[in-house]
Scaffold this motif. Structure first.
Motif, PDB file in Angstrom:
ATOM      1  N   SER A  13      15.474  -2.988  43.814  1.00  0.00           N
ATOM      2  CA  SER A  13      14.183  -3.267  43.087  1.00  0.00           C
ATOM      3  C   SER A  13      13.044  -3.980  43.928  1.00  0.00           C
ATOM      4  O   SER A  13      12.083  -4.199  43.591  1.00  0.00           O
ATOM      5  N   ILE A  14      13.492  -4.456  45.103  1.00  0.00           N
ATOM      6  CA  ILE A  14      12.652  -5.263  46.016  1.00  0.00           C
ATOM      7  C   ILE A  14      12.180  -4.044  46.846  1.00  0.00           C
ATOM      8  O   ILE A  14      10.832  -4.060  47.500  1.00  0.00           O
ATOM      9  N   ALA A  15      12.988  -3.029  47.527  1.00  0.00           N
ATOM     10  CA  ALA A  15      12.243  -2.008  48.607  1.00  0.00           C
ATOM     11  C   ALA A  15      12.924  -0.701  48.221  1.00  0.00           C
ATOM     12  O   ALA A  15      14.081  -0.555  47.554  1.00  0.00           O
ATOM     13  N   ARG A  16      12.225   0.402  48.829  1.00  0.00           N
ATOM     14  CA  ARG A  16      12.448   1.571  48.497  1.00  0.00           C
ATOM     15  C   ARG A  16      13.744   2.114  49.163  1.00  0.00           C
ATOM     16  O   ARG A  16      14.294   3.047  48.765  1.00  0.00           O
ATOM     17  N   ARG A  17      14.043   1.541  50.380  1.00  0.00           N
ATOM     18  CA  ARG A  17      15.383   1.894  51.264  1.00  0.00           C
ATOM     19  C   ARG A  17      15.901   0.762  51.684  1.00  0.00           C
ATOM     20  O   ARG A  17      15.382  -0.393  51.739  1.00  0.00           O
ATOM     21  N   VAL A  18      17.231   0.669  51.426  1.00  0.00           N
ATOM     22  CA  VAL A  18      18.395  -0.404  51.729  1.00  0.00           C
ATOM     23  C   VAL A  18      19.376   0.046  52.665  1.00  0.00           C
ATOM     24  O   VAL A  18      19.858   1.216  52.593  1.00  0.00           O
ATOM     25  N   PHE A  19      19.575  -0.701  53.759  1.00  0.00           N
ATOM     26  CA  PHE A  19      20.794  -0.323  54.810  1.00  0.00           C
ATOM     27  C   PHE A  19      21.570  -1.656  54.746  1.00  0.00           C
ATOM     28  O   PHE A  19      21.083  -2.611  55.042  1.00  0.00           O
ATOM     29  N   ILE A  20      22.999  -1.359  54.313  1.00  0.00           N
ATOM     30  CA  ILE A  20      23.808  -2.573  54.193  1.00  0.00           C
ATOM     31  C   ILE A  20      25.246  -2.336  55.115  1.00  0.00           C
ATOM     32  O   ILE A  20      25.598  -1.176  54.885  1.00  0.00           O
ATOM     33  N   ASP A  21      25.328  -2.959  55.946  1.00  0.00           N
ATOM     34  CA  ASP A  21      26.434  -2.785  56.900  1.00  0.00           C
ATOM     35  C   ASP A  21      27.245  -4.031  56.927  1.00  0.00           C
ATOM     36  O   ASP A  21      27.212  -5.089  57.179  1.00  0.00           O
ATOM     37  N   PRO A  22      28.560  -3.826  56.176  1.00  0.00           N
ATOM     38  CA  PRO A  22      29.472  -4.821  55.872  1.00  0.00           C
ATOM     39  C   PRO A  22      29.994  -5.446  57.091  1.00  0.00           C
ATOM     40  O   PRO A  22      30.583  -6.671  57.176  1.00  0.00           O
ATOM     41  N   ALA A  23      30.117  -4.554  58.175  1.00  0.00           N
ATOM     42  CA  ALA A  23      30.793  -4.895  59.395  1.00  0.00           C
ATOM     43  C   ALA A  23      30.178  -5.924  60.267  1.00  0.00           C
ATOM     44  O   ALA A  23      30.508  -6.815  61.123  1.00  0.00           O
ATOM     45  N   THR A  24      28.636  -6.012  59.856  1.00  0.00           N
ATOM     46  CA  THR A  24      27.841  -6.830  60.888  1.00  0.00           C
ATOM     47  C   THR A  24      27.234  -7.856  59.855  1.00  0.00           C
ATOM     48  O   THR A  24      26.456  -9.009  60.395  1.00  0.00           O
ATOM     49  N   GLY A  25      27.092  -7.852  58.735  1.00  0.00           N
ATOM     50  CA  GLY A  25      26.578  -8.759  57.809  1.00  0.00           C
ATOM     51  C   GLY A  25      24.978  -8.644  57.596  1.00  0.00           C
ATOM     52  O   GLY A  25      24.549  -9.465  57.485  1.00  0.00           O
ATOM     53  N   LEU A  26      24.754  -7.354  57.818  1.00  0.00           N
ATOM     54  CA  LEU A  26      23.357  -6.899  57.886  1.00  0.00           C
ATOM     55  C   LEU A  26      22.925  -6.315  56.578  1.00  0.00           C
ATOM     56  O   LEU A  26      23.500  -5.247  56.073  1.00  0.00           O
ATOM     57  N   ILE A  27      21.804  -6.652  56.057  1.00  0.00           N
ATOM     58  CA  ILE A  27      20.984  -6.124  54.825  1.00  0.00           C
ATOM     59  C   ILE A  27      19.466  -5.810  55.400  1.00  0.00           C
ATOM     60  O   ILE A  27      18.727  -6.881  55.580  1.00  0.00           O
ATOM     61  N   ALA A  28      19.139  -4.537  55.568  1.00  0.00           N
ATOM     62  CA  ALA A  28      17.621  -4.423  55.746  1.00  0.00           C
ATOM     63  C   ALA A  28      17.020  -3.590  54.947  1.00  0.00           C
ATOM     64  O   ALA A  28      17.539  -2.628  54.267  1.00  0.00           O
ATOM     65  N   LEU A  29      15.852  -3.998  54.361  1.00  0.00           N
ATOM     66  CA  LEU A  29      15.012  -3.449  53.476  1.00  0.00           C
ATOM     67  C   LEU A  29      13.964  -2.916  53.935  1.00  0.00           C
ATOM     68  O   LEU A  29      13.331  -3.544  54.914  1.00  0.00           O
ATOM     69  N   MET A  30      13.496  -1.800  53.469  1.00  0.00           N
ATOM     70  CA  MET A  30      12.445  -0.943  54.096  1.00  0.00           C
ATOM     71  C   MET A  30      11.372  -0.501  53.184  1.00  0.00           C
ATOM     72  O   MET A  30      11.747  -0.118  51.969  1.00  0.00           O
ATOM     73  N   THR A  31      10.144  -0.778  53.188  1.00  0.00           N
ATOM     74  CA  THR A  31       9.135  -0.247  52.331  1.00  0.00           C
ATOM     75  C   THR A  31       8.407   0.793  53.207  1.00  0.00           C
ATOM     76  O   THR A  31       7.569   0.386  54.218  1.00  0.00           O
ATOM     77  N   PRO A  32       8.619   2.045  53.109  1.00  0.00           N
ATOM     78  CA  PRO A  32       8.141   3.159  53.960  1.00  0.00           C
ATOM     79  C   PRO A  32       6.621   3.179  53.685  1.00  0.00           C
ATOM     80  O   PRO A  32       5.944   3.134  52.623  1.00  0.00           O
ATOM     81  N   SER A  33       6.062   3.570  54.718  1.00  0.00           N
ATOM     82  CA  SER A  33       4.388   3.981  54.792  1.00  0.00           C
ATOM     83  C   SER A  33       4.528   5.562  54.406  1.00  0.00           C
ATOM     84  O   SER A  33       5.377   6.293  54.408  1.00  0.00           O
ATOM     85  N   SER A  34       3.254   5.796  54.405  1.00  0.00           N
ATOM     86  CA  SER A  34       3.103   7.218  53.902  1.00  0.00           C
ATOM     87  C   SER A  34       3.164   8.134  55.036  1.00  0.00           C
ATOM     88  O   SER A  34       3.666   9.290  54.642  1.00  0.00           O
TER      89      SER A  34
END
Length: 232
Positions: free
Chosen positions: A32-53
């Motif tokens: 609901s916050i971003a169009r793309r989500v990358f979640i890596d439990p091994a590293t504790g990373l959550i990356a949210l992406m709002t893609p450009s045209s």
């Protein structure tokens, strides 16, 4: 929290947590916050992406090139878009959403058979079968983590594409190589694709020059006489 801009203008917001916190945090509605989500439990990373045209246009173009190449080669291709792929055995909503991903050949045939048997069979097939190909468009700070993540998922091949500024690059990675992900000179899952072909085919698709895209694909296939559909 870190904010950055990708090479093609997409906006990234990166959060870093303790890995043990990820299963709980992954249940939040990040989409609901971003169009793309990358979640890596091994590293504790959550990356949210709002893609450009520009990102979206080229992601679509790369996908169209894959689909049309497979069609002319007589290979079934199932486009799965930005499907979220959790790690094997991970019951939580963690994982990655590539810009595009595909089942090709035998796995595409298996997906079709599973779909014909109903949603339960289809869901089971997708849970046990990673895509044959994932495509990532645009460079970002967190790119280095993605090949290893997709390797853990069991994906055999990844394409990384960047056409920002004066850059025109496509790389093909064998994710399951014995020593870790390594570059390839040509695709193993979708002959006759190689980096030069992918860039040219993608641009033709982006510009809507589909007759020229067909001609390019057929010319490449004619160089491989053993490829089904090469003489069509």
């Amino acid at each position: 929290m870190e904010r950055s801009t990708g090479s093609m203008g997409s906006q990234y917001t990166t959060y870093r947590f303790f890995p043990d916190d990820i299963p709980r945090l992954a249940k939040l509605d990040w989409s609901s916050i971003a169009r793309r989500v990358f979640i890596d439990p091994a590293t504790g990373l959550i990356a949210l992406m709002t893609p450009s045209s520009r990102h979206e246009t080229h992601a679509w173009g790369a996908g169209r090139a894959v689909h049309d190449t497979a069609r002319h080669a007589g290979m079934r291709a199932i486009a799965l878009g930005a499907t979220r792929w959790p790690l094997p055995g991970d019951p939580e909503n963690t994982g990655a959403e590539p810009d595009a991903c595909y089942y090709l050949g035998e796995n595409a045939e298996g997906w079709t058979r599973a779909r014909q048997k109903g949603e339960a069979e289809l869901d089971a097939f997708e849970r046990r079968t990673p895509p044959d190909l994932v495509i990532e468009v645009e460079r970002s700070r967190d790119d280095a983590r993605k090949p290893l993540f997709y390797r853990r998922l069991g994906v055999p091949e990844m394409w990384r594409i960047d056409v920002s500024g004066n850059t025109r690059e496509a790389a093909m990675l064998n994710l399951q190589a014995a020593g870790g992900p390594e570059a390839m000179t040509a695709s193993a899952v979708l002959p006759p694709a190689d980096p030069v072909f992918v860039l040219e085919a993608m641009e033709l698709a982006v510009e809507g020059r589909l007759d020229e895209l067909d001609a390019l694909i057929l010319e490449r296939l004619r160089r491989q006489p053993d490829t089904p559909g090469a003489d069509t």
